[in-house]
Design a protein around this motif. Structure first.
Motif, PDB file in Angstrom:
ATOM      1  N   TYR A 234      -0.876   2.425  -7.893  1.00 32.94           N
ATOM      2  CA  TYR A 234      -1.481   2.694  -6.749  1.00 32.94           C
ATOM      3  C   TYR A 234      -2.627   3.100  -6.908  1.00 32.94           C
ATOM      4  N   CYS A 235      -3.685   2.825  -6.119  1.00 39.39           N
ATOM      5  CA  CYS A 235      -4.833   3.358  -6.190  1.00 39.39           C
ATOM      6  C   CYS A 235      -4.953   4.768  -5.459  1.00 39.39           C
TER       7      CYS A 235
ATOM      8  N   ASN B 173       7.477   8.223  -2.106  1.00 39.25           N
ATOM      9  CA  ASN B 173       6.369   7.424  -1.537  1.00 39.25           C
ATOM     10  C   ASN B 173       6.818   6.885  -0.349  1.00 39.25           C
TER      11      ASN B 173
ATOM     12  N   MET C 148       0.768  -1.143   0.060  1.00 36.43           N
ATOM     13  CA  MET C 148       0.033  -0.039  -0.089  1.00 36.43           C
ATOM     14  C   MET C 148       0.741   1.331  -0.088  1.00 36.43           C
ATOM     15  N   ARG C 149       0.446   2.209  -0.705  1.00 39.09           N
ATOM     16  CA  ARG C 149       1.053   3.675  -0.687  1.00 39.09           C
ATOM     17  C   ARG C 149       0.677   4.325   0.748  1.00 39.09           C
TER      18      ARG C 149
ATOM     19  N   LEU D  99       5.590   3.650   1.990  1.00 38.98           N
ATOM     20  CA  LEU D  99       5.101   2.371   1.569  1.00 38.98           C
ATOM     21  C   LEU D  99       4.786   1.631   2.721  1.00 38.98           C
TER      22      LEU D  99
ATOM     23  N   GLN E 193       3.971  -2.680   3.591  1.00 38.14           N
ATOM     24  CA  GLN E 193       3.495  -4.045   3.089  1.00 38.14           C
ATOM     25  C   GLN E 193       3.805  -5.150   4.008  1.00 38.14           C
TER      26      GLN E 193
ATOM     27  N   CYS F 275      -7.271   4.049  -1.946  1.00 40.51           N
ATOM     28  CA  CYS F 275      -7.082   3.227  -0.838  1.00 40.51           C
ATOM     29  C   CYS F 275      -5.406   3.120  -0.724  1.00 40.51           C
ATOM     30  N   GLY F 276      -4.759   3.415  -1.920  1.00 39.25           N
ATOM     31  CA  GLY F 276      -3.404   3.547  -1.715  1.00 39.25           C
ATOM     32  C   GLY F 276      -2.912   1.902  -2.020  1.00 39.25           C
ATOM     33  N   VAL F 277      -3.832   0.831  -2.240  1.00 32.00           N
ATOM     34  CA  VAL F 277      -3.365  -0.376  -2.575  1.00 32.00           C
ATOM     35  C   VAL F 277      -2.508  -0.534  -3.938  1.00 32.00           C
ATOM     36  N   ARG F 278      -1.642  -1.118  -4.122  1.00 30.51           N
ATOM     37  CA  ARG F 278      -0.821  -1.359  -5.272  1.00 30.51           C
ATOM     38  C   ARG F 278      -1.619  -2.508  -6.164  1.00 30.51           C
TER      39      ARG F 278
END
Lengths: 428, 299
Positions: free
Chosen positions: B53-54, A315, A295-296, A317, A319, B57-60
């Motif tokens: 990335y969204c 960024n 996720m960012r 991140l 994970q 929601c930020g999810v890749r």
């Protein structure tokens, strides 16, 4: 574009989180590498505010005059400037009327002569001095605006409410570096000015050091090439910005200063930039994720809000991992600045406890700070702590010194927010 | 109202209810509302950035290779990123030579080598294409197997140099009437699943799991191991990477986890991948399920 510094953002973090964990930490290093000399086309404005209250008499006013004159000498041609004297009210010193004048050999000479006639007599109301500076700056909207505030005393001729209102009036209008001279000024007051107006705060114990310091500050101000830069931080839906604070060169919590700037984004002002490096510690609470998911957690951009220009981006991140060797590793830079913030808090708590007469708590906090300063490579802080406590490095025990110079206490308090970069880096 | 498991998650193949929005297993959205929508929160395609990335929601977003499924004739295969690796470095290829003969190749990119995902893909595709070409040209099965390994080795070697060599394992199967031919380099495996399950490969690896043979520019001359097997009953040839067999090492365990392999190859491959994910998904997971004895009395 060659006239402007090149900005970069680098991110230090361990992105791996254990399942169920949602707190993401990162250190953002923002570096501006620029032309050594700011482009002459960059419009700049400078207001020098000198405290001329009665307490400034004797040696201090003479040194303050020399310091202000040195600052004037450092102004490059074309910089709009003014000199303000502060007492219970704010007075124009140069030019005599309420405006800024472009710097040239004639105006600089006239300003220095006017400064030479400054006399110490009157009260202290810093908010009113700053308000005048804000009004003067209004005539140069596009310029990089910088003020120097010099005081030696407590802000006793205006109410706390009026002071706060004045600071609110000035917020975002200019950057102000503050200098306290002697041992009768209040660290908390100048820190409030410095924090609100995005500038530094330093103590000058010996008035003789003012001249060199003013010259250096003005030089630094002349080196600023980009005004009103902000960190624009996007976070995921349902995430919370726990905090964003500047951690280098000095600690400054920016969390409460964010203003909405788009969907899920806020702008945090950072003032003007020359060639320099600043570091920020960001902590974001994100919604939980599943193993393997990335996720960012934050999208950080350095922007000029007025023009929308983007200078750099990075960024942060997250994970999720079920490998504890991965998720429990602490990034060394995050650990370093967490330690620096803890050190500052210990010193400030310890000095507060000492003021309130809780000597046991003061000894515990300052003793712990002394140990931490040694470990973290804060040699300067350790030296300042040694003027307040006796520390036995063998046993790690500390004892408050019975007689502490007021100036030593002020220096320790003022400089508690100044951090050191990571040792490995400074050696490299 | 009865809730029936009528579908599987498009990302991890876990059984899901018809009216569920998110997969219980992997947490990703089951029905991407519109093409290009965020796989996690369902935000529209315009919210998903070019970097994957969204914006909500930020999810890749999962890469296409994160989860792949193939079906060829009666055979099927599934390849999945697993839960621990950031990308899928396994590759698979499944092709029909004619209506009786199917070939399959699985390659597992070596994570410590550069660009292992590109390397494994080149090796698997070249290997399978060579098998088809050689067999159609009338080559013997062992001969075709060796030729395919040689071409696959050249293909991956061409992607690097000795100092910068993408590397992968290789296992191929030719499933033809009366005969199964397996060739391999490294520790990817083939199993025979029938009344008496058998492992058809022996790993080119030390006891600690270090590879002793691989394909790549730094591998030198590659001499594959080749074995042939003549089944006397219907059954299934299963070809897989260690992301699966680490959780089901013996032929008996593999067979027990794949009871419907002969009749439902795709569902079986999905179920095996799910088993590996549920067991931790520590590596990329790839499995091919190729039924043997088509048309005979298998029910």
């Amino acid at each position: 574009m060659t006239e402007q510094p090149q900005f970069t953002i680098s991110v230090d973090q361990n992105k791996y989180l254990a399942v169920g964990h949602t707190e993401v930490h990162a250190i953002l290093t923002v570096e501006a590498k620029g032309p050594a000399v700011a482009a002459p086309t960059t419009q700049a404005a400078e207001v020098i505010i000198v405290d001329t209250s009665g307490s400034m008499s004797y040696g201090k006013i003479a040194e303050a005059r020399k310091a202000a004159q040195a600052a004037v000498d450092t102004l490059r041609d074309g910089v709009h400037f003014a000199i303000v004297a502060g007492t219970a009210n704010a007075h124009m010193v140069y030019p005599p009327d309420r405006r800024l004048l472009p710097s040239n050999p004639q105006t600089r000479q006239a300003a220095k002569e006017a400064i030479g006639r400054l006399q110490a007599d009157g009260g202290t109301a810093m908010g009113r001095w700053l308000r005048l500076a804000a009004d003067l700056f209004e005539t140069v909207p596009g310029a990089i605006k910088h003020a120097i505030l010099l005081t030696d005393g407590k802000n006793e001729h205006q109410s706390a409410e009026e002071f706060d209102a004045d600071l609110a009036y000035c917020t975002g209008k200019f950057v102000c570096d503050c200098r306290g001279v002697g041992d009768a000024w209040v660290v908390a007051e100048l820190r409030k000015v410095g924090s609100t107006l995005l500038g530094s705060v330093m103590d000058i114990a010996d008035p003789k050091d003012l001249e060199a310091d003013f010259r250096a500050m003005t030089q630094a101000a002349m080196g600023k090439a980009v005004a009103d830069v902000a960190l624009r931080i996007w976070t995921p839906q349902n995430a919370t910005m726990t905090y964003i604070k500047q951690v280098s060169p000095a600690l400054e919590d920016l969390t409460a200063r964010g203003t909405p700037s788009g969907p899920q984004a806020r702008d945090y002002p950072t003032g003007s930039w020359g060639s320099e490096t600043r570091e920020y510690h960001i902590c974001v609470q994100v919604p939980p994720g599943v193993v393997g998911q990335e996720m960012r957690a934050a999208w950080v951009k350095l922007v000029v809000p007025e023009t929308g220009e983007q200078l750099a981006a990075g960024n942060v991140l997250a994970q999720w991992s079920d490998d504890y060797a991965q998720s429990t590793r602490i990034n060394p830079k995050v650990a370093h600045y967490t330690g620096q913030a803890e050190l500052a808090a210990l010193i400030q708590d310890g000095l507060q406890a000492r003021k309130e007469g809780d000597l046991e708590l003061a000894t515990a906090r300052l003793g712990r700070a002394r140990g931490l300063a040694e470990q973290a490579g804060n040699g300067e802080t350790a030296r300042l702590l040694d003027k307040v406590i006796d520390f036995d490095p063998e046993t790690g025990t500390a004892r408050l010194k019975p007689n502490v110079e007021k100036a030593a206490e002020i220096a320790l308090d003022t400089r508690s927010v100044r951090t050191v970069r990571m040792r490995k880096e400074s050696e490299a | 109202m009865t809730a029936e498991m009528t579908a599987t998650c498009p990302h991890c193949a876990y059984p899901v209810l018809q009216d569920e929005t998110f997969c219980e297993e992997c947490g990703r959205a089951i029905h991407a509302g519109t093409p290009g929508a965020c796989a996690s929160c369902g935000a529209g395609a315009s919210e998903v950035g070019a970097d994957g990335y969204c914006g909500r929601c930020g999810v890749r977003q999962p890469a296409p290779r994160d989860h792949l499924e193939v079906e060829t004739g009666s055979a099927a295969g599934v390849s999945d990123r697993g839960l621990r690796h950031s990308r899928n470095e396994d590759s698979m290829a499944l092709m029909e030579v004619d209506e009786y003969v199917t070939v399959g190749v699985v390659c597992d990119g070596v994570s410590s080598s550069p660009r292992p995902d590109n390397g494994s893909q080149a090796a698997a595709e070249t290997g399978a294409a060579t098998l088809v070409k050689e067999l159609r040209a009338g080559a013997g099965h062992v001969e075709a197997t060796r030729a395919a390994v040689a071409r696959a080795a050249e293909a991956i070697a061409a992607l690097g140099t000795y100092e910068d060599a993408p590397a992968c394992t290789y296992v191929s199967a030719i499933v033809a009437p009366g005969r199964v031919t397996i060739g391999w380099v490294g520790d990817s495996r083939a199993y025979w699943l029938g009344p008496r399950p058998v492992r058809l490969t022996s790993d080119d690896a030390t006891e600690t799991g270090m590879l002793t043979a691989w394909l790549g520019a730094d591998a030198g001359e590659v001499i594959p191991q080749v074995s042939t097997f003549e089944p006397d009953t219907p059954g299934v040839v299963l070809v897989c990477s260690d992301g699966l067999w680490n959780y089901l090492p013996t032929a008996e365990e593999m067979a027990a986890a794949a009871p419907g392999a002969a009749t439902a190859p795709l569902a079986t491959a999905q179920a095996l991948v799910r088993h590996a994910l549920e067991s931790g998904g520590r590596d990329n997971i790839t499995v091919l399920v190729i039924p043997y004895g088509r048309g005979s009395a298998i029910q």
